[in-house]
Structures are given as structure tokens and as C-alpha cells.
Design a protein around this motif. Structure first.
Motif, PDB file in Angstrom:
ATOM      1  N   GLY A  31       0.784  -1.234   0.000  1.00 31.62           N
ATOM      2  CA  GLY A  31       0.000   0.000   0.000  1.00 31.62           C
ATOM      3  C   GLY A  31       0.810   1.276   0.000  1.00 31.62           C
ATOM      4  O   GLY A  31       0.241   2.371   0.049  1.00 31.62           O
ATOM      5  N   HIS A  32       2.150   1.173  -0.037  1.00 27.84           N
ATOM      6  CA  HIS A  32       2.999   2.368  -0.037  1.00 27.84           C
ATOM      7  C   HIS A  32       2.947   3.048  -1.394  1.00 27.84           C
ATOM      8  O   HIS A  32       3.108   2.404  -2.439  1.00 27.84           O
ATOM      9  CB  HIS A  32       4.439   1.995   0.306  1.00 27.84           C
ATOM     10  N   LYS A  33       2.710   4.322  -1.379  1.00 26.59           N
ATOM     11  CA  LYS A  33       2.660   5.120  -2.599  1.00 26.59           C
ATOM     12  C   LYS A  33       3.689   6.242  -2.486  1.00 26.59           C
ATOM     13  O   LYS A  33       3.496   7.174  -1.689  1.00 26.59           O
ATOM     14  CB  LYS A  33       1.268   5.702  -2.828  1.00 26.59           C
ATOM     15  N   PRO A  34       4.767   6.166  -3.240  1.00 25.58           N
ATOM     16  CA  PRO A  34       5.785   7.222  -3.139  1.00 25.58           C
ATOM     17  C   PRO A  34       5.268   8.565  -3.651  1.00 25.58           C
ATOM     18  O   PRO A  34       4.426   8.626  -4.553  1.00 25.58           O
ATOM     19  CB  PRO A  34       6.922   6.700  -4.015  1.00 25.58           C
ATOM     20  N   THR A  35       5.788   9.613  -3.051  1.00 22.67           N
ATOM     21  CA  THR A  35       5.395  10.962  -3.461  1.00 22.67           C
ATOM     22  C   THR A  35       5.993  11.280  -4.825  1.00 22.67           C
ATOM     23  O   THR A  35       7.184  11.049  -5.057  1.00 22.67           O
ATOM     24  CB  THR A  35       5.885  11.982  -2.427  1.00 22.67           C
ATOM     25  N   PRO A  36       5.191  11.791  -5.741  1.00 27.69           N
ATOM     26  CA  PRO A  36       5.747  12.129  -7.067  1.00 27.69           C
ATOM     27  C   PRO A  36       6.842  13.181  -6.948  1.00 27.69           C
ATOM     28  O   PRO A  36       6.759  14.108  -6.135  1.00 27.69           O
ATOM     29  CB  PRO A  36       4.531  12.652  -7.838  1.00 27.69           C
ATOM     30  N   ARG A  37       7.842  13.032  -7.755  1.00 29.48           N
ATOM     31  CA  ARG A  37       8.924  14.007  -7.758  1.00 29.48           C
ATOM     32  C   ARG A  37       8.464  15.312  -8.392  1.00 29.48           C
ATOM     33  O   ARG A  37       7.716  15.297  -9.379  1.00 29.48           O
ATOM     34  CB  ARG A  37      10.128  13.452  -8.511  1.00 29.48           C
ATOM     35  N   PRO A  38       8.912  16.430  -7.861  1.00 28.43           N
ATOM     36  CA  PRO A  38       8.456  17.717  -8.404  1.00 28.43           C
ATOM     37  C   PRO A  38       9.090  18.018  -9.749  1.00 28.43           C
ATOM     38  O   PRO A  38      10.181  17.545 -10.075  1.00 28.43           O
ATOM     39  CB  PRO A  38       8.884  18.722  -7.338  1.00 28.43           C
TER      40      PRO A  38
END
Length: 437
Positions: free
Chosen positions: A403-410
Motif C-alpha cells: 500500500g505504499h505510494k511514493p510521493t511524485p517528484r516535483p
């Protein structure tokens, strides 16, 4: 034992590196023995890379090269029996599609669309009078708040502090201006700069007459207008085996308009008669600043040695795969670029004891080029080994949790440097609206 200098250099280099030095050494060895790759991660498939494929990226992410220690190690390899010859220039790493890479700038040639990317400044030691060997001492990124001139002056200052003798630094016409001359005023180095043929230089000011402010400039000399030239203080003609009959003229005590306190020697190099071609070559304009000027018969030849750094840029991009990776991190691009001088120096130290191994369609060479040494480096590495120990298996990583969803890179916008007022006014005058008016 053969390759003593190379083994000692690699041992000292390995001891000076910090985190991830084992993976870094495997990565550098993989570059030197890999003749062709289709992607950066394919370096992990090299026989000398003894780690998993993810270590190619982790080595650059976790490492921090000690630049001062590395520079000191490289400078120690330069002989001081004669004046060292340094060459500086800048090259571009185009990254038009890297929206998530920070600090990209727009740049392009005249008449071409600008391309987003990052600029890198290089200061290299020219080891030979002829050939393609240029050994970088500093190879660093030019940030968006720096200019090529300011970065080149900073690199020259750092290198001259480590050198025991005063070097001769050579730069192309992009650095032949008052800005670079002023920024290198306090650096213990002689300069040989190329200038464009449409520049103006000024002689020493006349004596003060007692009224008003003292004059800063004297006779105005336009390089593209022979009517404004004064009589040269020295003129020599030499017969060069490669260029033919060459005339070198010198004018003394001239300066740029915005650097009146730094007097220069202006040189004009003209090929009178060529031996191998009927094409007429344009005259070459140079300026020299320093303490003791070499003879005119040999000074202009020093500038021709600068083209070795152009060969190094092509070699770094094509064979050392400098611009091949598509990193999204600025630190990774800088760490990867910092490895390019270390790779080049290892090839230089291996050239003495290296045996040429030409491919079936290649002719043998007596004086080996960097590409030929890299072509034979697999056998050299098998003979000398590596100071990095073998990796220790530590089990399998658990990976990301369920269920881990990495934060999108800016995404980062491109940095557009502000143009000067003079350039902006010229563009407005040349615009279609102004032309129609």
C-alpha cells in the motif's frame, strides 16, 4: 613490476574516497572496460562490476568525492621541471526532456533553437605538445547564478594554489574579454587568451595635463581595421613544418576598455604561405598577460595545444559515457561528472606500459591515444586487480511495504538568465515592429 604508477594512484585514490568507494571503483572499472553500452544500468552487467544493478545508482547517491583531496592527488602527478600548460573551456550536457532535473538553463548557437541543459566548466593539464591527451583537474557544473568566466576563474585559482610553479593558462575567445581579465587579476598564473577580430583595445593613457580627471585610455586599436594599428614593437617570421611560413606581430601595453589596470601584449598570428593547402587562413588574434613572456616563435604554438581539451570532451561523451545517463538528481549528475577526470588520469598513467591491441580494421599506433589505452584496459585490470574488496551478501531487501505510494517528484522550470540592457535594446531595434516603423 609494470603499471607501478597506476597501482599507486588507484590505491591512494581509494584511500581518499569516502562512502560507497567500493561501488565507485567497480563503476569506474566497468566504464573503462565497456566498449559500448546502450544504457547506464548496463554497466552493472560488466564482469568487473561485482554488485547488483541498483548499486550503479546508489554509488552516486551515497558518495561525496573529497574535491580538495582529489585535486591535490592529481596536481602531484604534474611535473614541475617546466611551466605547466593548462587549458580551460566549457561544454554542455543537453537535457531537454528532464523536467524533474533542477537548475536547467537555456542555451543554443546563433540561428538555432535554444536547448535546455546544464553547462560544465573544465580546467585540464595539457601533458604533450601534440596529441589528444588532456587531463582534467577540475570538471564542475556551472550553476544558474554563475557564468563560464566566473567559474573558470574560480577553478584556476584553486589549481594555482596547489601548484608549486606558475602555470600558463590558455582559453578560447569566449574568455578573451575584460570580465575574465578582471576576475583573474589576483591569480598567480600567466594567461594566453584568444580574442575575436572585431574587438577594440586601448593603449596606455597620455601624461596627465593637470586639468580634469586623468585619462584611462590611450590610442584605440580596432583589430579589424588596419588603419588604426600602430607600429608593432616586435615582428618575427618562422617556418613551421605544419603551417608553413608564419608571421607573428606584437603590440605592447594595451588593455580592454573595462580593464584599464591590466596591461596586455597583443599578438597577431598570420599564415603567409601554407605547404599543404591553398586555402587562405584568417589571422589569429591573441593576448598575453603575465610576468615573463615566452619568445614569439613558440608562444603562438602554445595556443594550438588548447585543442586537446576539445578532443577530451568528445572522448568523455562518446567513450566515457559522460552525457549518457539520464539522472533526475543534480547531485548524481555532479558525482558522475566528477568521475570523468579520475577515469582519464588512470588511462594516462597506464599508457607507458600499455601494449596496443588494435581491432582487425585498425592500424597499429606507436603513440597511444586515450581510446587505444581504454581498448586494452581490460587486460591491464586483470593484471593489477582492484583495491576494492569483494561485496558481502546481506540478504534480500524487504522492498516497499504493501500500500505504499511514493510521493511524485516535483517538476522544475527552466532558469532563464536575465539579458543585459544593451543586448535587450539591440534586439528591440532589430525586431520586425521596429523595422517596419
Amino acid at each position: 613490476m609494470i603499471f607501478n604508477e597506476l597501482q599507486q594512484f588507484r590505491q591512494t585514490l581509494y584511500a581518499s574516497l569516502g562512502n560507497a568507494r567500493d561501488a565507485l571503483f567497480d563503476l569506474m572499472d566497468a566504464v573503462l572496460v565497456s566498449a559500448c553500452i546502450v544504457s547506464f544500468v548496463r554497466l552493472s552487467q560488466s564482469p568487473v562490476f561485482r554488485r547488483q544493478w541498483s548499486s550503479t545508482y546508489e554509488a552516486l547517491r551515497d558518495s561525496r568525492l573529497p574535491r580538495s583531496k582529489v585535486l591535490k592527488l592529481l596536481v602531484q602527478q604534474i611535473p614541475t621541471q617546466q611551466q605547466p600548460l593548462l587549458a580551460g573551456d566549457a561544454s554542455r550536457w543537453n537535457r531537454p526532456a528532464a523536467r524533474r532535473l533542477k537548475d536547467r538553463t537555456l542555451s543554443g548557437r546563433t540561428g538555432h533553437a535554444p536547448i535546455a541543459g546544464q553547462n560544465y566548466s573544465t580546467l585540464a593539464w595539457i601533458a604533450e605538445d601534440r596529441g589528444s591527451w588532456a587531463l582534467p583537474l577540475r570538471h564542475e557544473r556551472i550553476t544558474s547564478f554563475e557564468t563560464p568566466a566566473s567559474k573558470a576563474a574560480f577553478q584556476l585559482k584553486q589549481v594555482t594554489r596547489q601548484l608549486a610553479v606558475r602555470p600558463l593558462a590558455i582559453y578560447d575567445r569566449g574568455y578573451g574579454n575584460a570580465s575574465f581579465v578582471n576576475q583573474t587579476a589576483g591569480i598567480e598564473a600567466d594567461l594566453l587568451l584568444r580574442v575575436t577580430s572585431n574587438r577594440c583595445v586601448y593603449g596606455a593613457p597620455p601624461a596627465y595635463r593637470g586639468r580634469g580627471a586623468p585619462a584611462k585610455h590611450g590610442h584605440k586599436m580596432k583589430l579589424n581595421d588596419p588603419d588604426t594599428w600602430s607600429v608593432p614593437v616586435e615582428t618575427v617570421e618562422v617556418d613551421d613544418p605544419n603551417w608553413g611560413r608564419v608571421r607573428v606581430s606584437r603590440w605592447s601595453a594595451y588593455h580592454f576598455r573595462k580593464s584599464p589596470k591590466r596591461a596586455m601584449e597583443v599578438l597577431r598570428v598570420e599564415v603567409l604561405e601554407t605547404q599543404s593547402s591553398t586555402r587562405r587562413l584568417a589571422p589569429l588574434w591573441l593576448v598575453w598577460l603575465g610576468e615573463q613572456m615566452p619568445p614569439l616563435e613558440t608562444l603562438w604554438l602554445h595556443y594550438l595545444c588548447r585543442f586537446a581539451i576539445e578532443h577530451w570532451y568528445r572522448f568523455a561523451k562518446q567513450r566515457l559515457y559522460w552525457t549518457h545517463p539520464q539522472f533526475s538528481s543534480v547531485s548524481a549528475t555532479e558525482q558522475w561528472s566528477s568521475l570523468m577526470p579520475l577515469l582519464s588520469w588512470q588511462l594516462w598513467l597506464a599508457r607507458k606500459d600499455c601494449t596496443d591491441h588494435p581491432l582487425p580494421w585498425q592500424a597499429p599506433q606507436e603513440t597511444l591515444t586515450p581510446g587505444r589505452v581504454a581498448q586494452a584496459f581490460a587486460g591491464i585490470l586483470a593484471a593489477i586487480g582492484t583495491p576494492a574488496p569483494a561485496p558481502k551478501p546481506r540478504g534480500k531487501s524487504p522492498g516497499r511495504g504493501k500500500g505504499h505510494k511514493p510521493t511524485p517528484r516535483p517538476c522544475y522550470p527552466m532558469v532563464k538568465k536575465r539579458a543585459s540592457k544593451r543586448k535587450t535594446s539591440e534586439q528591440s531595434l532589430n525586431s520586425p515592429v521596429a523595422t517596419a516603423a
